[in-house]
Design an enzyme around this catalytic site. Structure first.
Site: not given
Ligand code: OSB
Ligand code: MG
Length: 376
Positions: A136, A162, A164, A189, A214, A239, A263, A291
């Protein structure tokens, strides 16, 4: 039956090796609550993933500490447990506070694995000998710096990148990344950064062949994610919205997502994480392990969880060195050239917890013991 002799709470402060920025804020260091259980000469650990601020979820390290001290620890010290699976029932009266509950419950699973002289992965029902890893990558100061970071992680061998994202850091970076790497497995995400007025904008990302988008919308939403998912060929992954098995069932039934990020802290511990995993598996929905910038303790628990069969997509569980100059377990978690982490087969989590190092990082501590039994 397991009896807990003492619960040690401590706060450690650890600077991140690299600052991490999401749509909800910048993290440069972490204040982390660790739970250590003592039972019959054994020691087991759990890590609370709550952040310093209630920006990802309602919980913080400070709410987790007070709830553990005043509600969870007294219940645990009073109980005779058969294992980590006893914790959800034991903590049932306490609503929410899932990250606090998970830190305690996961330590009990770790203890149970040691008592049974089995690996934690095996105890959880794991079947994989290696897990697939992605990274990420936080919001960067410039597109150039983002490109450099991606190049480094691809070179290490990570299987999925991934990104952000947030309004103003989305279409532009997807374009730049796809121009240089048309084929890599890419996802994004948003941590709830978008609204209903952004649906056309998000639909424009179909051209980038993302593996998933995400949590684009509100952290507690199912309905509007379903509306958006209907418009998209690209899978939505939830998530923040998934707090338990029932949420997973609702999200799948409403078609709010086609992929679920699990998670263990967000759902309240290994028991519920396994329940979400199974519910998704039975309905053909793939999951992956998220994570929360964990130390080696939480990371080792994520590795064990990721060994379950329906963790079929690369997770956000990556090497210790991406987060810490020195981790609190040895050896630190490392990733192979194929972008995999080997699941330990030795007893417990499979890593050695470095107590001296933890001691040096500790800024606050408290020990809780069973109420003194009166002998007459
Ligand atoms: O949404 O997955 C998230 C980190 C902190 C809070 C929320 C998230 C994240 C990450 C980082 O994406 C995952 C990691 O590398 O640990
Ligand atoms: Mg996320």
């Amino acid at each position: 039956m397991i009896k807990i002799d003492a619960i040690h709470l401590r706060e450690i402060n650890m600077p991140l090796a690299y600052p991490f920025e999401t749509s909800f804020g910048l993290t440069t260091g972490r204040r982390i609550l660790l739970v250590e259980l003592e039972s019959d000469g054994l020691t087991a650990w759990g890590e609370c993933v709550a952040g310093e601020h209630p920006y990802f979820s309602e919980e913080t390290i400070d709410t987790a500490w007070i709830i553990t001290e005043t509600e969870l620890a007294p219940r645990l010290l009073d109980a005779e447990l058969s294992g980590g699976g006893s914790c959800p029932q034991l903590f049932r009266q306490v609503r929410g506070h899932r990250m606090a509950k998970a830190a305690v419950e996961n330590a009990v699973w770790d203890l149970k694995a040691q008592i049974e002289k089995r690996s934690l992965a095996e105890l959880l029902g794991g079947t994989r000998s290696v897990i697939s890893c992605g990274v990420s990558i936080g919001i960067q100061p410039s597109v150039e710096q983002l490109m450099d970071k991606i190049a480094i992680e691809l070179d290490v061998g990570y299987q999925r990148i991934k990104l952000k994202c947030k309004p103003g850091w989305d279409t532009n970076i997807f374009e730049a990344v796809r121009a240089r790497w048309p084929e890599i497995t890419l996802s994004c995400d948003a941590n709830s950064a978008y609204h209903r007025r952004d649906f056309d904008h998000i639909a424009d990302w179909e051209q980038f062949n993302l593996l998933m988008i995400e949590q684009p919308l509100w952290y507690d939403d199912f309905y509007f994610h379903a509306t958006l998912q209907k418009r998209l060929k690209t899978a939505i992954c939830l998530d923040e919205s998934i707090r338990n098995r029932r949420d997973a069932l609702a999200a799948i039934a409403l078609e709010s997502c086609r992929i679920i990020n699990i998670k263990v802290g967000r759902v309240g511990g290994f028991s519920e994480a396994i329940a979400v995993h199974n519910a998704a598996a039975e309905r053909g929905v793939p999951v992956w392990c998220g994570g929360m910038l964990e130390t080696g303790i939480g990371r080792s628990h994520n590795i064990a969880l990721s060994s379950l069969p329906n963790f079929s997509l690369p997770g956000d569980v990556s090497a210790s060195r991406r987060y810490w100059t020195e981790d609190i377990i040895t050896p630190g978690v490392s990733v192979s050239k194929k972008g995999e982490i080997a699941v330990p087969t030795s007893v417990g989590s499979g890593y050695k917890v470095e107590r001296d190092r933890i001691e040096r990082l500790t800024v606050r501590r408290q020990t809780l013991r069973p109420k003194a039994r009166v002998t007459v």
